[in-house]
Design a protein around this motif. Structure first.
Motif, PDB file in Angstrom:
ATOM      1  N   THR A 276       0.862  -1.177   0.000  1.00 58.15           N
ATOM      2  CA  THR A 276       0.000   0.000   0.000  1.00 58.15           C
ATOM      3  C   THR A 276       0.900   1.229   0.000  1.00 58.15           C
ATOM      4  O   THR A 276       1.736   1.394   0.894  1.00 58.15           O
ATOM      5  N   TYR A 277       0.738   2.062  -1.020  1.00 57.74           N
ATOM      6  CA  TYR A 277       1.490   3.301  -1.144  1.00 57.74           C
ATOM      7  C   TYR A 277       0.549   4.436  -0.726  1.00 57.74           C
ATOM      8  O   TYR A 277      -0.513   4.620  -1.324  1.00 57.74           O
ATOM      9  N   VAL A 278       0.934   5.151   0.312  1.00 59.02           N
ATOM     10  CA  VAL A 278       0.147   6.269   0.833  1.00 59.02           C
ATOM     11  C   VAL A 278       0.856   7.545   0.379  1.00 59.02           C
ATOM     12  O   VAL A 278       1.926   7.881   0.896  1.00 59.02           O
ATOM     13  N   PRO A 279       0.300   8.251  -0.613  1.00 62.60           N
ATOM     14  CA  PRO A 279       1.020   9.367  -1.230  1.00 62.60           C
ATOM     15  C   PRO A 279       1.216  10.592  -0.348  1.00 62.60           C
ATOM     16  O   PRO A 279       2.135  11.376  -0.578  1.00 62.60           O
ATOM     17  N   SER A 280       0.368  10.754   0.659  1.00 66.16           N
ATOM     18  CA  SER A 280       0.486  11.905   1.565  1.00 66.16           C
ATOM     19  C   SER A 280      -0.315  11.590   2.824  1.00 66.16           C
ATOM     20  O   SER A 280      -1.122  10.660   2.833  1.00 66.16           O
ATOM     21  N   PRO A 281      -0.093  12.344   3.891  1.00 67.84           N
ATOM     22  CA  PRO A 281      -0.820  12.060   5.125  1.00 67.84           C
ATOM     23  C   PRO A 281      -2.334  11.987   4.891  1.00 67.84           C
ATOM     24  O   PRO A 281      -2.907  12.771   4.147  1.00 67.84           O
ATOM     25  N   GLY A 282      -2.944  10.979   5.503  1.00 67.88           N
ATOM     26  CA  GLY A 282      -4.377  10.753   5.358  1.00 67.88           C
ATOM     27  C   GLY A 282      -4.807   9.590   6.220  1.00 67.88           C
ATOM     28  O   GLY A 282      -4.102   9.196   7.146  1.00 67.88           O
ATOM     29  N   PRO A 283      -5.967   8.986   5.895  1.00 64.47           N
ATOM     30  CA  PRO A 283      -6.520   7.926   6.738  1.00 64.47           C
ATOM     31  C   PRO A 283      -5.614   6.706   6.918  1.00 64.47           C
ATOM     32  O   PRO A 283      -5.695   6.037   7.939  1.00 64.47           O
ATOM     33  N   MET A 284      -4.767   6.412   5.968  1.00 62.42           N
ATOM     34  CA  MET A 284      -3.883   5.241   6.074  1.00 62.42           C
ATOM     35  C   MET A 284      -2.503   5.578   6.629  1.00 62.42           C
ATOM     36  O   MET A 284      -1.620   4.731   6.681  1.00 62.42           O
ATOM     37  N   THR A 285      -2.324   6.794   7.073  1.00 59.46           N
ATOM     38  CA  THR A 285      -1.016   7.228   7.553  1.00 59.46           C
ATOM     39  C   THR A 285      -0.775   6.811   8.998  1.00 59.46           C
ATOM     40  O   THR A 285      -1.624   7.007   9.850  1.00 59.46           O
ATOM     41  N   ASP A 286       0.400   6.263   9.237  1.00 60.57           N
ATOM     42  CA  ASP A 286       0.861   6.024  10.600  1.00 60.57           C
ATOM     43  C   ASP A 286       1.931   7.041  10.970  1.00 60.57           C
ATOM     44  O   ASP A 286       1.962   7.533  12.088  1.00 60.57           O
ATOM     45  N   LEU A 287       2.829   7.358  10.032  1.00 62.42           N
ATOM     46  CA  LEU A 287       4.021   8.146  10.343  1.00 62.42           C
ATOM     47  C   LEU A 287       4.259   9.370   9.466  1.00 62.42           C
ATOM     48  O   LEU A 287       4.971  10.274   9.872  1.00 62.42           O
TER      49      LEU A 287
END
Length: 167
Positions: free
Chosen positions: A68-79
């Motif tokens: 899973t690539y999270v492009p910027s802080p959001g719901p899937m962000t941990d760090l």
């Protein structure tokens, strides 16, 4: 035959979820085994894909693994902080390990982060994930112990290590 990295198709979500869940279970990475709450998160590819980019590694007709690539802080962000992308839930099926799928998936995330002009990319990993650590270090990630964290408040001894790559 070459490994292809591409966005996951919704028809692959169930299979990828099971590959991811089994990779974590078989490697002993879930604190509570089959009853671990995180197992549901690992299997729920549709949830991840609704807010992030889920990539798969394939070779011919075989689904090898995904990330899973999270492009910027959001719901899937941990760090991830402002300007950073994040990598989550990298997993390759046991039978497909050693073919370069894990590294290809991480490289694809790095390429996406560079193309999106992110300042860096960050990820969490368990201390026992030595093969993954070698991939990250080979690709230029460095340990960031000041960003290590404890995702389970009831278990303060469970620590996730942080790696980061400045772009």
């Amino acid at each position: 035959m070459d490994i292809l990295i591409r966005p996951a198709d919704p028809t692959e979500y169930e299979e990828l979820g099971e590959i991811t869940a089994q990779a974590y279970l078989q490697d002993g990475l879930l604190t509570f085994g089959e009853s671990d709450w995180y197992l549901g998160e690992l299997r729920d590819v549709a949830k991840r894909a609704s807010t992030s980019e889920v990539l798969v590694a394939t070779q011919g007709d075989e689904l090898l693994g995904g990330v899973t690539y999270v492009p910027s802080p959001g719901p899937m962000t941990d760090l991830a902080r402002t300007g950073e992308a994040e990598i989550r839930m990298l997993a390759v099926g046991r039978a497909a390990r050693g073919r370069g799928a894990g590294e290809a998936l991480v490289r694809a995330c790095i390429d996406r982060a560079r193309n999106a002009e992110r300042t860096g990319i960050v990820l969490s990993t368990q201390p026992s994930m030595h093969s993954a650590h070698r991939i990250y270090e080979r690709l230029g990630f460095r340990r960031a112990p000041e960003r290590d964290w404890h995702p389970i408040p009831e278990d303060p001894d469970f620590t996730l290590l942080t790696y980061e790559l400045t772009l």
